[in-house]
Design a protein around this motif. Structure first.
Motif, PDB file in Angstrom:
ATOM      1  N   GLN A 171      35.575  42.634  44.139  1.00 39.92           N
ATOM      2  CA  GLN A 171      36.915  43.040  43.745  1.00 39.92           C
ATOM      3  C   GLN A 171      36.959  43.387  42.267  1.00 39.92           C
TER       4      GLN A 171
ATOM      5  N   ARG B  73      35.700  46.917  41.920  1.00 39.30           N
ATOM      6  CA  ARG B  73      36.716  47.851  42.417  1.00 39.30           C
ATOM      7  C   ARG B  73      37.829  48.035  41.380  1.00 39.30           C
ATOM      8  N   ASP B  74      38.261  46.936  40.793  1.00 36.82           N
ATOM      9  CA  ASP B  74      39.335  47.017  39.799  1.00 36.82           C
ATOM     10  C   ASP B  74      38.882  47.790  38.566  1.00 36.82           C
TER      11      ASP B  74
ATOM     12  N   LYS C 109      30.655  46.214  46.833  1.00 35.91           N
ATOM     13  CA  LYS C 109      31.432  46.144  45.597  1.00 35.91           C
ATOM     14  C   LYS C 109      32.340  44.918  45.620  1.00 35.91           C
TER      15      LYS C 109
ATOM     16  N   ILE D  17      36.561  50.131  38.442  1.00 35.59           N
ATOM     17  CA  ILE D  17      36.472  51.552  38.805  1.00 35.59           C
ATOM     18  C   ILE D  17      37.858  52.194  38.745  1.00 35.59           C
ATOM     19  N   ASP D  18      38.873  51.481  39.240  1.00 39.45           N
ATOM     20  CA  ASP D  18      40.237  51.991  39.147  1.00 39.45           C
ATOM     21  C   ASP D  18      40.630  52.251  37.694  1.00 39.45           C
TER      22      ASP D  18
END
Length: 291
Positions: A278, A281-282, A276, A284-285
């Motif tokens: 960054q 990841r961001d 993944k 998904i957050d």
């Protein structure tokens, strides 16, 4: 020819003297002269004429210096690109979503994401769950949201949301005043159903069978938004995820709890063999914060 030689040559061209170039590079004057001489032997022509203890760039040196400068600018561009990739990923995020979440939760997540990443482009495709799964597996999408009936081989997956579905009724329907809708209320009524492979449809069919009731299915569809639109037109009643009614006309449909509970389950899916970034990841957050 190597980078150290080119850097030394460029320093001499910029400063105009060997001594100033040595100061810029933090090395001795003999080291500068030796490195320039090595470069001359490597490329096969003189770069400087020595006149009265001064060095004068040859015409060939000026032509060569233009190319060296261009290569350095290219390296600066590559360094900047590497920094952007390190900090932000590829610069583009590709998302696939099933209909029930693609008109409500996902747009909220995109808004959150764009607030933190205003320079990152987002592609959002709202598709049947099987197509979302295939797009994630093939690398077409960086992240996907799909119903739980998909084939999860070839993708990473985790539960995402499992909301309790609501019964959608046309405005003015005889059941609109009921506090709760039960399977018995729907017996032989025109009913808008999801396609048979839909897991929520399968769970609902079991409930109807156990209650020994049978709504009259008039339309089957894969999209929750289509269910809402058909209910608004008075075609029948249907069950929808609360996430799916965000774009529905509240003046034309009535939503009621359904008993016993039926849940519409969805999965967050990712490519199997790709770390993944960054950016992912961001995002998904942002998805998790929008639930």
């Amino acid at each position: 020819m190597n980078h150290r030689q080119l850097e030394t040559f460029a320093a001499v061209m910029k400063s105009g003297t060997v001594s100033r170039a040595a100061e810029l590079l933090g090395i001795t004057q003999p080291a500068v002269s030796r490195t320039v001489a090595e470069l001359e032997r490597s490329i096969g022509f003189l770069l400087f004429d020595r006149v009265r203890n001064r060095i004068i760039p040859t015409p060939e040196a000026r032509l060569f210096y233009a190319q060296v400068e261009a290569s350095f600018r290219g390296m600066d561009t590559l360094r900047a690109a590497a920094a952007r990739i390190r900090d932000h990923g590829s610069g583009q995020l590709r998302v696939g979503s099933l209909s029930a979440l693609g008109s409500s939760l996902v747009p909220k997540a995109v808004r959150r994401f764009r607030e933190g990443h205003p320079d990152i482009g987002v592609t959002l495709m709202v598709l049947p769950s099987r197509d979302v799964r295939d797009g994630v597996a093939s690398g077409e999408f960086d992240v996907g949201l799909a119903a739980d009936e998909i084939d999860v081989s070839g993708v990473l997956h985790q539960p995402f949301v499992s909301p309790r579905v609501l019964c959608a009724l046309p405005l003015g329907h005889p059941l609109a005043d009921n506090a709760v809708i039960t399977p018995y209320d729907l017996h032989e009524l025109p009913f808008i159903a999801y396609v048979p492979e839909d897991r929520a449809r399968q769970r609902l069919d079991l409930i109807f069978a156990e209650a020994d009731v049978a709504p009259r299915i008039v339309v089957e569809t894969i999209y929750a938004a289509t269910v809402c639109a058909l209910v608004a037109e008075g075609v029948g009643v249907g069950l929808v995820s609360p996430y799916a009614v965000a774009g529905a006309d509240p003046t034309r449909i009535v939503l009621k709890p359904f008993e016993p509970a039926v849940h519409s389950k969805s999965l967050l899916i990712l490519p199997l063999d790709r770390p993944k970034s960054q950016l992912v990841r961001d995002f998904i957050d942002c998805l998790l914060a929008s639930r």
